[in-house]
Design a protein around this motif. Structure first.
Motif, PDB file in Angstrom:
ATOM      1  N   GLU A 338       0.813  -1.229   0.000  1.00  0.00           N
ATOM      2  CA  GLU A 338       0.000   0.000   0.000  1.00  0.00           C
ATOM      3  C   GLU A 338       0.842   1.271   0.000  1.00  0.00           C
ATOM      4  O   GLU A 338       0.427   2.317  -0.498  1.00  0.00           O
ATOM      5  CB  GLU A 338      -0.950  -0.018   1.212  1.00  0.00           C
ATOM      6  CG  GLU A 338      -1.974   1.086   1.160  1.00  0.00           C
ATOM      7  CD  GLU A 338      -3.105   0.888   2.149  1.00  0.00           C
ATOM      8  OE1 GLU A 338      -3.474  -0.271   2.444  1.00  0.00           O
ATOM      9  OE2 GLU A 338      -3.631   1.910   2.632  1.00  0.00           O
ATOM     10  N   THR A 339       2.046   1.172   0.549  1.00  0.00           N
ATOM     11  CA  THR A 339       2.886   2.378   0.651  1.00  0.00           C
ATOM     12  C   THR A 339       3.847   2.522  -0.533  1.00  0.00           C
ATOM     13  O   THR A 339       4.622   3.479  -0.590  1.00  0.00           O
ATOM     14  CB  THR A 339       3.715   2.342   1.952  1.00  0.00           C
ATOM     15  OG1 THR A 339       4.541   1.156   1.921  1.00  0.00           O
ATOM     16  CG2 THR A 339       2.839   2.312   3.179  1.00  0.00           C
ATOM     17  N   GLU A 340       3.777   1.557  -1.466  1.00  0.00           N
ATOM     18  CA  GLU A 340       4.693   1.566  -2.618  1.00  0.00           C
ATOM     19  C   GLU A 340       4.679   2.930  -3.314  1.00  0.00           C
ATOM     20  O   GLU A 340       3.621   3.435  -3.699  1.00  0.00           O
ATOM     21  CB  GLU A 340       4.216   0.486  -3.598  1.00  0.00           C
ATOM     22  CG  GLU A 340       5.207   0.107  -4.669  1.00  0.00           C
ATOM     23  CD  GLU A 340       6.296  -0.834  -4.168  1.00  0.00           C
ATOM     24  OE1 GLU A 340       7.465  -0.470  -4.361  1.00  0.00           O
ATOM     25  OE2 GLU A 340       5.959  -1.894  -3.601  1.00  0.00           O
ATOM     26  N   GLY A 341       5.851   3.544  -3.448  1.00  0.00           N
ATOM     27  CA  GLY A 341       5.966   4.823  -4.154  1.00  0.00           C
ATOM     28  C   GLY A 341       5.498   6.030  -3.347  1.00  0.00           C
ATOM     29  O   GLY A 341       5.494   7.152  -3.866  1.00  0.00           O
ATOM     30  N   LEU A 342       5.101   5.811  -2.104  1.00  0.00           N
ATOM     31  CA  LEU A 342       4.446   6.898  -1.352  1.00  0.00           C
ATOM     32  C   LEU A 342       5.111   7.243  -0.024  1.00  0.00           C
ATOM     33  O   LEU A 342       4.654   8.148   0.671  1.00  0.00           O
ATOM     34  CB  LEU A 342       2.984   6.505  -1.069  1.00  0.00           C
ATOM     35  CG  LEU A 342       2.033   6.548  -2.257  1.00  0.00           C
ATOM     36  CD1 LEU A 342       0.714   5.863  -1.902  1.00  0.00           C
ATOM     37  CD2 LEU A 342       1.783   7.973  -2.716  1.00  0.00           C
ATOM     38  N   LEU A 343       6.175   6.523   0.315  1.00  0.00           N
ATOM     39  CA  LEU A 343       6.744   6.747   1.650  1.00  0.00           C
ATOM     40  C   LEU A 343       7.830   7.825   1.626  1.00  0.00           C
ATOM     41  O   LEU A 343       8.999   7.547   1.877  1.00  0.00           O
ATOM     42  CB  LEU A 343       7.319   5.447   2.202  1.00  0.00           C
ATOM     43  CG  LEU A 343       6.342   4.606   3.023  1.00  0.00           C
ATOM     44  CD1 LEU A 343       7.078   3.469   3.713  1.00  0.00           C
ATOM     45  CD2 LEU A 343       5.567   5.426   4.065  1.00  0.00           C
ATOM     46  N   PHE A 344       7.415   9.037   1.285  1.00  0.00           N
ATOM     47  CA  PHE A 344       8.364  10.140   1.346  1.00  0.00           C
ATOM     48  C   PHE A 344       7.850  11.143   2.379  1.00  0.00           C
ATOM     49  O   PHE A 344       6.638  11.339   2.523  1.00  0.00           O
ATOM     50  CB  PHE A 344       8.549  10.799  -0.031  1.00  0.00           C
ATOM     51  CG  PHE A 344       7.274  10.929  -0.808  1.00  0.00           C
ATOM     52  CD1 PHE A 344       6.439  12.016  -0.620  1.00  0.00           C
ATOM     53  CD2 PHE A 344       6.889   9.941  -1.721  1.00  0.00           C
ATOM     54  CE1 PHE A 344       5.250  12.132  -1.329  1.00  0.00           C
ATOM     55  CE2 PHE A 344       5.694  10.063  -2.433  1.00  0.00           C
ATOM     56  CZ  PHE A 344       4.882  11.153  -2.235  1.00  0.00           C
ATOM     57  N   PRO A 345       8.762  11.764   3.122  1.00  0.00           N
ATOM     58  CA  PRO A 345       8.308  12.687   4.174  1.00  0.00           C
ATOM     59  C   PRO A 345       7.869  14.032   3.616  1.00  0.00           C
ATOM     60  O   PRO A 345       8.072  14.317   2.433  1.00  0.00           O
ATOM     61  CB  PRO A 345       9.564  12.851   5.038  1.00  0.00           C
ATOM     62  CG  PRO A 345      10.700  12.539   4.143  1.00  0.00           C
ATOM     63  CD  PRO A 345      10.217  11.606   3.075  1.00  0.00           C
ATOM     64  N   GLY A 346       7.301  14.860   4.468  1.00  0.00           N
ATOM     65  CA  GLY A 346       6.913  16.217   4.086  1.00  0.00           C
ATOM     66  C   GLY A 346       8.144  17.095   3.904  1.00  0.00           C
ATOM     67  O   GLY A 346       9.278  16.642   4.038  1.00  0.00           O
ATOM     68  N   LEU A 347       7.895  18.376   3.608  1.00  0.00           N
ATOM     69  CA  LEU A 347       8.992  19.259   3.193  1.00  0.00           C
ATOM     70  C   LEU A 347       9.493  20.163   4.316  1.00  0.00           C
ATOM     71  O   LEU A 347      10.019  21.220   4.053  1.00  0.00           O
ATOM     72  CB  LEU A 347       8.512  20.134   2.023  1.00  0.00           C
ATOM     73  CG  LEU A 347       8.144  19.379   0.754  1.00  0.00           C
ATOM     74  CD1 LEU A 347       7.578  20.332  -0.286  1.00  0.00           C
ATOM     75  CD2 LEU A 347       9.357  18.645   0.172  1.00  0.00           C
ATOM     76  N   TRP A 348       9.260  19.777   5.538  1.00  0.00           N
ATOM     77  CA  TRP A 348       9.665  20.603   6.691  1.00  0.00           C
ATOM     78  C   TRP A 348      11.036  21.200   6.511  1.00  0.00           C
ATOM     79  O   TRP A 348      11.935  20.443   6.177  1.00  0.00           O
ATOM     80  CB  TRP A 348       9.614  19.725   7.954  1.00  0.00           C
ATOM     81  CG  TRP A 348       9.927  20.483   9.187  1.00  0.00           C
ATOM     82  CD1 TRP A 348      11.160  20.675   9.743  1.00  0.00           C
ATOM     83  CD2 TRP A 348       8.991  21.169  10.028  1.00  0.00           C
ATOM     84  NE1 TRP A 348      11.049  21.442  10.870  1.00  0.00           N
ATOM     85  CE2 TRP A 348       9.733  21.755  11.074  1.00  0.00           C
ATOM     86  CE3 TRP A 348       7.602  21.345   9.987  1.00  0.00           C
ATOM     87  CZ2 TRP A 348       9.131  22.505  12.076  1.00  0.00           C
ATOM     88  CZ3 TRP A 348       7.010  22.086  10.986  1.00  0.00           C
ATOM     89  CH2 TRP A 348       7.771  22.656  12.017  1.00  0.00           C
ATOM     90  N   PRO A 349      11.289  22.448   6.777  1.00  0.00           N
ATOM     91  CA  PRO A 349      10.331  23.429   7.285  1.00  0.00           C
ATOM     92  C   PRO A 349       9.516  24.055   6.130  1.00  0.00           C
ATOM     93  O   PRO A 349       9.912  24.065   5.021  1.00  0.00           O
ATOM     94  CB  PRO A 349      11.219  24.485   7.912  1.00  0.00           C
ATOM     95  CG  PRO A 349      12.475  24.424   7.107  1.00  0.00           C
ATOM     96  CD  PRO A 349      12.649  23.016   6.680  1.00  0.00           C
TER      97      PRO A 349
END
Ligand SMILES: NC(=O)c1ccc[n+]([C@@H]2O[C@H](COP(=O)([O-])OP(=O)(O)OC[C@H]3O[C@@H](n4cnc5c(N)ncnc54)[C@H](OP(=O)(O)O)[C@@H]3O)[C@@H](O)[C@H]2O)c1
Length: 349
Positions: A338-349
């Protein structure tokens, strides 16, 4: 489980189309086999979506259902409402599975759709079959669906924040007030005076208060969840950011509810969810922590004396609120991780 999914992106020149391709370009189990833009047909996609330069070389084409069916097995419709309902039936008839990002198949009642969107629905027969694509509530049905109606951006943030409170009977269902603040990309790529920078760049304004088209969608899902009619007072705001929706929900708690009851409800419903992150009681979400990611962060504050719950969710409207969630649905439909291709973090800050 399949080795590779051949996908088509209809509406590849738009904001959700560009976000779909940003994710799909590096998805190890996807080949982008077709991407459309009518005015830009013949150009490489990165000539229109500059963030894809060096990552994706697909040439944009006109919408040709026969060609799409030859090359792809799954189609994302990143098109306006009314357009999706003219394309989806032809693709489904030719054996494709469709994930529609528009509102055309989200509402179960054709009457409500027609009242809300002020157009006649051209394909009501598919409304019953369409599965509302919020994996946290409908994962099993999504897995077997031919047509997934990807949720709206505001409904994603609101439903995820409210669902545990309602399904565990912690709040009075007719006391739900939702105030949401959205960035300007929510309005799509076509400029309007509403999203014109000089008029919104240093401005915050409410709009469509109690009358936004997403209200019936939120109420439909929450009512189904708790088995009784739920009504929600919804007040959206445009804020001077590009991406993100911060949703604030206020409701009266049922007598005797404690902070731990609320926290446990959120954990129970979402502990196994890969894209919902529950914060500690009293800790509040930040948009910057989720923007650019498929995560939804949820926090809450509870005033036991006043019996008022305030719950807050943060999402990226283009990612968990649209294209990231659409890819999450595709992963589920094709038995991929389910997380394939999608496990990237946000752009903080
Ligand atoms: N923006 C968001 O945050 C967001 C969030 C959730 C859901 N959505 C929904 O997702 C859909 C797309 O939104 P968006 O923001 O990406 O819109 P957008 O930036 O305006 O893009 C719309 C796309 O649809 C294509 N299109 C328009 N009319 C068409 C037609 N008759 N036939 C084929 N293609 C057509 C356009 O391609 P051409 O180059 O061919 O004109 C363009 O690529 C909408 O239904 C919207 O409500 C948006």
């Amino acid at each position: 489980m399949v080795d590779e999914v051949r996908v088509a992106v209809i509406g590849a020149s738009g904001y959700t189309g560009g976000e779909l391709l940003r994710i799909l370009a590096t998805h190890s189990k996807v080949e982008v086999a077709y991407a459309t833009s009518r005015p830009h047909a013949g150009k490489k996609v990165w000539e229109v979506q500059p963030h894809l330069r060096g990552l994706l070389d697909v040439v944009l084409e006109d919408v040709d259902v026969e060609k799409i069916a030859e090359r792809a097995e799954c189609a994302f419709l990143a098109t306006p409402h009314t357009v999706s309902m003219t394309i989806a039936p032809d693709l489904i008839e030719r054996g494709l599975r469709v994930i529609d990002l528009s509102a055309d198949f989200r509402l179960k009642s054709v009457k409500v759709y027609e009242r809300c969107y002020k157009v006649k629905h051209s394909c009501p027969r598919l409304l019953e079959e369409a599965v509302y694509g919020l994996p946290e509530l409908h994962r099993r049905e999504i897995a077997g669906a031919r047509l997934v109606a990807n949720p709206g951006c505001y409904p994603t943030g609101a439903i995820l924040a409210i669902a545990p409170l309602l399904s565990y009977g912690l709040i009075e269902p007719n006391t739900i007030y939702v105030d949401a603040k959205s960035g300007t990309s929510g309005a799509g790529a076509t400029p309007t005076s509403f999203t014109h920078h000089p008029e919104c760049g240093s401005n915050v304004r409410p709009y469509n208060v109690f009358a936004h088209r997403h209200v019936p969608e939120i109420e439909q899902e929450l009512s189904a969840l708790c088995g009784k009619e739920v009504s929600v007072a919804f007040s959206p705001h445009l804020v001077p950011i590009v991406r993100g929706i911060l949703t604030s929900v206020y409701a009266n708690a049922e007598p005797g509810v404690s902070e731990q009851d609320i926290y446990r409800a959120y954990l129970d419903l979402y502990e196994v969810e890969p894209f919902v992150r529950i914060l500690e009681p009293g800790e509040l979400p930040n948009l910057s922590a989720v923007v650019g990611s498929n995560f939804c962060d949820i926090g809450f504050v509870y005033d036991r004396e006043k019996r008022v719950v305030a719950a807050f969710s943060a999402i990226d409207n283009l990612t968990k609120g649209a294209s990231g969630q659409a890819v999450q649905n595709m992963n589920i439909m094709y038995g991929l991780g389910e997380t394939e291709g999608l496990l990237f973090p946000g752009l903080w800050p």
